[in-house]
Design a protein around this motif. Sequence first.
Motif, PDB file in Angstrom:
ATOM      1  N   LYS A 171       0.826  -1.221   0.000  1.00 49.04           N
ATOM      2  CA  LYS A 171       0.000   0.000   0.000  1.00 49.04           C
ATOM      3  C   LYS A 171       0.855   1.263   0.000  1.00 49.04           C
ATOM      4  O   LYS A 171       0.356   2.358  -0.248  1.00 49.04           O
ATOM      5  N   HIS A 172       2.142   1.078   0.314  1.00 45.00           N
ATOM      6  CA  HIS A 172       3.084   2.201   0.336  1.00 45.00           C
ATOM      7  C   HIS A 172       2.572   3.328   1.228  1.00 45.00           C
ATOM      8  O   HIS A 172       2.593   4.516   0.848  1.00 45.00           O
ATOM      9  N   SER A 173       2.140   2.935   2.406  1.00 43.93           N
ATOM     10  CA  SER A 173       1.621   3.921   3.357  1.00 43.93           C
ATOM     11  C   SER A 173       2.736   4.853   3.818  1.00 43.93           C
ATOM     12  O   SER A 173       3.925   4.549   3.666  1.00 43.93           O
ATOM     13  N   GLU A 174       2.359   5.980   4.384  1.00 42.36           N
ATOM     14  CA  GLU A 174       3.350   6.937   4.886  1.00 42.36           C
ATOM     15  C   GLU A 174       4.212   6.301   5.974  1.00 42.36           C
ATOM     16  O   GLU A 174       5.412   6.576   6.074  1.00 42.36           O
ATOM     17  N   LYS A 175       3.584   5.453   6.769  1.00 43.88           N
ATOM     18  CA  LYS A 175       4.314   4.761   7.837  1.00 43.88           C
ATOM     19  C   LYS A 175       5.405   3.873   7.248  1.00 43.88           C
ATOM     20  O   LYS A 175       6.537   3.837   7.748  1.00 43.88           O
ATOM     21  N   TYR A 176       5.068   3.167   6.163  1.00 39.75           N
ATOM     22  CA  TYR A 176       6.060   2.291   5.529  1.00 39.75           C
ATOM     23  C   TYR A 176       7.166   3.115   4.874  1.00 39.75           C
ATOM     24  O   TYR A 176       8.353   2.777   4.984  1.00 39.75           O
ATOM     25  N   LYS A 177       6.787   4.200   4.186  1.00 41.87           N
ATOM     26  CA  LYS A 177       7.788   5.033   3.514  1.00 41.87           C
ATOM     27  C   LYS A 177       8.829   5.557   4.501  1.00 41.87           C
ATOM     28  O   LYS A 177      10.026   5.539   4.231  1.00 41.87           O
ATOM     29  N   GLN A 178       8.348   6.017   5.654  1.00 41.55           N
ATOM     30  CA  GLN A 178       9.261   6.533   6.668  1.00 41.55           C
ATOM     31  C   GLN A 178      10.135   5.408   7.231  1.00 41.55           C
ATOM     32  O   GLN A 178      11.329   5.597   7.480  1.00 41.55           O
ATOM     33  N   ALA A 179       9.523   4.229   7.396  1.00 43.77           N
ATOM     34  CA  ALA A 179      10.279   3.073   7.896  1.00 43.77           C
ATOM     35  C   ALA A 179      11.377   2.691   6.901  1.00 43.77           C
ATOM     36  O   ALA A 179      12.504   2.352   7.298  1.00 43.77           O
ATOM     37  N   LEU A 180      11.068   2.764   5.609  1.00 41.23           N
ATOM     38  CA  LEU A 180      12.046   2.433   4.568  1.00 41.23           C
ATOM     39  C   LEU A 180      13.225   3.405   4.606  1.00 41.23           C
ATOM     40  O   LEU A 180      14.393   2.987   4.543  1.00 41.23           O
TER      41      LEU A 180
END
Length: 207
Positions: A101-110
């Motif tokens: 889903k490429h959520s904002e949470k995932y983007k920041q985690a990446l």
Amino acid sequence: MAAGVKKIVSTILSEAESRAEEIIKDAEKKKDKIIKEGKEKAKKVKEETLRRLKKEGKMKYRQIISNAKIKARRSELKTREKLIEKSFKIAENKLKEMASKHSEKYKQALINLIERSITEIGGGELQLHLNSRDTEFIKDQIEDISNKVSEKIGKNVKLELGEEINTIGGVIVRTKDGSIEVNNTLEARLSRLKKVLRPEVADILFK
């Protein structure tokens, strides 16, 4: 002479009868003794056999109980292991969903994973290996990430996108010559964390 012969014969017969009676009496005594000893021996054998069978029975019973406990313990551990693995599988699926889903949470985690990997290597000329979806996102972030980490560790950091990899998410950071690699893909991190988190997961599931 006839009287003498008669006397001799009579004496011999009398002694023979007496001897025969003694032999018979002795035989009777021996017979009774043999029968008595036989009965005692039979009784002893019977008692010893019963004791042995009783002992063997107890040992067999204990063995059956012990085997049953071992089997039950193995079954319990197998069930626990399945539940723990199921928990990690659910966690993996949630990570997949979050990454897809490429959520904002995932983007920041990446971004955090990339920065952590660069710091672990110590800067320099590095390649970032990501899946195709994350590559598209990170290519616009490379300069900001380089500057941020360079300032943080006090060393020059130069990043470039490397060959894309098959992963649900996360990153592999390598030095340009390939001598050092930090694997922070989600699969690799989950695999490493399994060893650390397994006792905690077990405690939560079976407390």
